[in-house]
Design an enzyme around this catalytic site. Sequence first.
Site, short mmCIF file in Angstrom:
data_model
loop_
_atom_site.label_atom_id
_atom_site.label_comp_id
_atom_site.label_asym_id
_atom_site.label_seq_id
_atom_site.Cartn_x
_atom_site.Cartn_y
_atom_site.Cartn_z
N GLN A 77 0.79 -1.22 0.00
CA GLN A 77 0.00 0.00 0.00
C GLN A 77 0.83 1.27 0.00
O GLN A 77 0.30 2.34 -0.34
CB GLN A 77 -0.96 -0.01 1.19
CG GLN A 77 -2.01 -1.10 1.06
CD GLN A 77 -2.96 -1.14 2.24
OE1 GLN A 77 -2.69 -1.83 3.22
NE2 GLN A 77 -4.05 -0.40 2.17
N HIS A 88 -1.78 -5.74 -12.85
CA HIS A 88 -1.23 -5.46 -14.18
C HIS A 88 -2.08 -6.13 -15.26
O HIS A 88 -2.24 -5.61 -16.36
CB HIS A 88 0.23 -5.92 -14.28
CG HIS A 88 1.15 -5.03 -13.48
ND1 HIS A 88 2.37 -5.44 -13.02
CD2 HIS A 88 1.00 -3.76 -13.04
CE1 HIS A 88 2.95 -4.46 -12.34
NE2 HIS A 88 2.13 -3.43 -12.33
N ASP A 128 2.14 0.43 -8.23
CA ASP A 128 3.52 0.41 -8.73
C ASP A 128 4.40 1.45 -8.02
O ASP A 128 5.58 1.20 -7.76
CB ASP A 128 3.56 0.70 -10.24
CG ASP A 128 3.00 -0.46 -11.06
OD1 ASP A 128 2.58 -1.48 -10.45
OD2 ASP A 128 2.96 -0.34 -12.30
N ARG A 171 3.74 0.48 12.85
CA ARG A 171 3.40 -0.84 12.31
C ARG A 171 3.53 -0.80 10.80
O ARG A 171 2.86 -0.02 10.13
CB ARG A 171 1.97 -1.22 12.70
CG ARG A 171 1.51 -2.52 12.08
CD ARG A 171 0.08 -2.89 12.47
NE ARG A 171 -0.26 -4.18 11.89
CZ ARG A 171 -1.31 -4.40 11.08
NH1 ARG A 171 -2.14 -3.43 10.77
NH2 ARG A 171 -1.51 -5.58 10.57
N HIS A 192 1.04 -9.09 4.87
CA HIS A 192 -0.09 -8.17 4.66
C HIS A 192 -0.50 -8.24 3.19
O HIS A 192 -0.47 -7.22 2.48
CB HIS A 192 0.28 -6.76 5.11
CG HIS A 192 -0.90 -5.88 5.42
ND1 HIS A 192 -1.05 -5.21 6.62
CD2 HIS A 192 -1.99 -5.55 4.69
CE1 HIS A 192 -2.18 -4.51 6.61
NE2 HIS A 192 -2.78 -4.70 5.44
N ASN A 220 -2.00 -10.60 8.56
CA ASN A 220 -2.98 -9.54 8.72
C ASN A 220 -4.32 -9.90 8.10
O ASN A 220 -4.39 -10.22 6.91
CB ASN A 220 -2.47 -8.25 8.05
CG ASN A 220 -3.48 -7.12 8.21
OD1 ASN A 220 -3.67 -6.61 9.31
ND2 ASN A 220 -4.15 -6.77 7.13
N GLU A 221 -5.37 -9.79 8.88
CA GLU A 221 -6.76 -9.94 8.43
C GLU A 221 -6.99 -11.11 7.48
O GLU A 221 -7.39 -10.91 6.32
CB GLU A 221 -7.25 -8.64 7.76
CG GLU A 221 -7.53 -7.54 8.74
CD GLU A 221 -8.30 -6.37 8.11
OE1 GLU A 221 -8.94 -6.53 7.07
OE2 GLU A 221 -8.26 -5.28 8.71
N ASN A 234 -8.20 -5.53 14.43
CA ASN A 234 -8.47 -4.49 13.43
C ASN A 234 -9.97 -4.25 13.41
O ASN A 234 -10.75 -5.17 13.15
CB ASN A 234 -8.03 -4.95 12.02
CG ASN A 234 -6.52 -5.05 11.89
OD1 ASN A 234 -5.78 -4.88 12.86
ND2 ASN A 234 -6.06 -5.34 10.69
N TYR A 238 -13.14 -1.34 12.33
CA TYR A 238 -13.53 -0.09 11.68
C TYR A 238 -14.96 0.35 12.00
O TYR A 238 -15.19 1.50 12.31
CB TYR A 238 -13.34 -0.19 10.16
CG TYR A 238 -11.87 -0.17 9.81
CD1 TYR A 238 -11.21 1.03 9.58
CD2 TYR A 238 -11.13 -1.35 9.78
CE1 TYR A 238 -9.85 1.05 9.30
CE2 TYR A 238 -9.77 -1.33 9.50
CZ TYR A 238 -9.14 -0.14 9.27
OH TYR A 238 -7.79 -0.11 9.00
N GLU A 285 -5.39 -1.86 13.95
CA GLU A 285 -5.94 -0.92 12.95
C GLU A 285 -7.26 -0.35 13.44
O GLU A 285 -8.10 -1.08 13.96
CB GLU A 285 -6.19 -1.61 11.60
CG GLU A 285 -4.96 -1.95 10.82
CD GLU A 285 -5.26 -2.53 9.43
OE1 GLU A 285 -6.35 -2.27 8.89
OE2 GLU A 285 -4.38 -3.23 8.91
#
Length: 520
Positions: free
Chosen positions: A45, A65, A78, A103, A150, A194-195, A337, A339, A416
């Site tokens: 990310q 891609h 990219d 993190r 991740h 992660n997740e 995590n 939200y 998160e």
Amino acid sequence: MPTFLFILLLSLSRWTSGWCEDPSSRPLRKFPEGFMFGVSSASYQVEGAWDADDKSPSMWDVSIHKDPCWIANCSTGDVAADSYHLYERDAAMLAELGVDFYRFSISWPRVLPQGPGRVGARSAAGFAYYRRLIAQLKRRGIQPLVTLYHWDLPQYLQDLGGWTNPLIVDWFADYARVVFEELGDDVKYWITINEPWTFCWFGYGRDFFAPRVNSSDVGVYLCAKNVILAHATVYHLYNSEFKEKQGGVVGISNAFTWYEPVTDSKNDSQAVNDILEFEGGLFTNPIYAKCGDFPKIVKERVAKKSAEQGYSKSRLPELTSEEIEFARGAYDFLGVNHYFTILTYRNESADYSTSFFYGGVKAPSYPDDMDVGLALSPEWPTSSVSSFATYHPSGFYKLLTYLRQKYDNPPIIVTENGWPTGPGLEDDDRIKYLRGYLQALQQALEEGSDIRGYTVWSLMDTFEWISRYSTRFGLYEVDFESARRERTPRKSAFVYREVVRARAVDPGYEPPADATMESC
Ligand SMILES: *[C@@H]1O[C@H](CO)[C@@H](O)[C@H](O)[C@H]1NC(C)=O
Ligand SMILES: *[C@@H]1O[C@H](CO)[C@@H](O)[C@H](O)[C@H]1NC(C)=O
Ligand SMILES: *[C@@H]1O[C@H](CO)[C@@H](O)[C@H](O)[C@H]1NC(C)=O
Ligand SMILES: *[C@@H]1O[C@H](CO)[C@@H](O)[C@H](O)[C@H]1NC(C)=O
């Protein structure tokens, strides 16, 4: 990062009347001594440099891609925030915020570009990058909290089935051992994976995430078993080979949306129970529950439906008694995590097929096994870029309380938590969200939850998976149009800096209009 925020693009914002749960009348309360504050990012990310030096492609590089326009906005990771080159600036921002830890995650194909199993072919350039980043943190007294996985799996492993191939347990252990050897002297906090719910469902069960396998009946379950065993293997490996010398701790970060029933009917509260077990429970019970194993309701439901549907055995693979023992208790802490909160219900007309996480698939499937309807509360404010990112801090409090009660009060690091917006520096809604959620966390702490730290997603704007760059979570805005990817603090950065400084949430704090960031 979460993902689910994709549908946001598809739905109009429902910014409803104001934020009505303002708890600002309470006196200031301090976080306990030793409580840690941090911010988060993830390799694909932010790093960019997708083919720098000897890095090989990850499954995200390959998927995007091949079809850059799937779901939304034809852009790739990219370059992203170009942290591969701008890590000094990133470290300076962390010092500006005054956080205790950062993190970030390691890109597996950057450090082990060839494989599987070629632990001798480690990338000097790849490890040098992470050493430079860690040195920048150490110089500023900031702890690294490192995620091993991740979501950017090496494509050479996806070619062999990725997380649906049981051999991934060995491949992940080989990779983890190499990372512990190379970086472990400087890292005290490790997150294995992660997740898993997110990539197992959206990546293997659906076509929203790389590798877009779209196997909605078995993908998530095959992935789940291999994730549990891969995590447990690395936990035990660290304990036997590294812990004595390196002295760190190991956990997994799971995704926990909170759910509340539409009505107080038995059916609706059963629906809440079931969705919590099918999402978080599937990846948490085997490691954190006293008796281990997958949740009973999930095992029973999937076995029964699979038999009716003509499968030779349950679509959810069994954990043998040795595997149950091996995974049970394989943790030092639980990464949470979280939200937002969503409503759920069950009745004859409960139609998951139109729901945001689970729509568009037919039985036999994971959503059909779960059998719940999802809904949005008109009373909870929602983000301007996502119709189902809701502001409902009491849901966070209830989640933390549920985890304390269900899993015997494990040490928790909230790895998160954050709020999506569009571009722009004036992010009062994010500030409101962070304050509300930190206060909810404090309430759980005061009632006995063993919460050790809190992490904002994210330090800066990132490549937000299928939302690409249209959804922003950063305390710092990134100018993705500029070659230099300039970073500018948002108002929330000043507010979070004050939380970290005061070790308390001051709802009345307003950053001066001419506030600037300074650090040494
Ligand atoms: C509860 O859910 C079941 C299964 O969907 C349904 O058959 C039943 O009618 C529901 N009961 C009520 C009161 O809605
Ligand atoms: C099922 O529950 C939803 C949410 O409460 C409601 O909108 C719908 O009318 C219910 N349908 C039936 C047949 O009860
Ligand atoms: C994935 O499966 C769904 C139905 O389950 C289908 O509508 C969709 O087109 C599939 N996606 C791809 C990329 O084949
Ligand atoms: C992505 O697409 C959405 C919807 O078309 C648009 O509003 C947004 O500005 C786009 N974002 C970027 C970064 O291109």
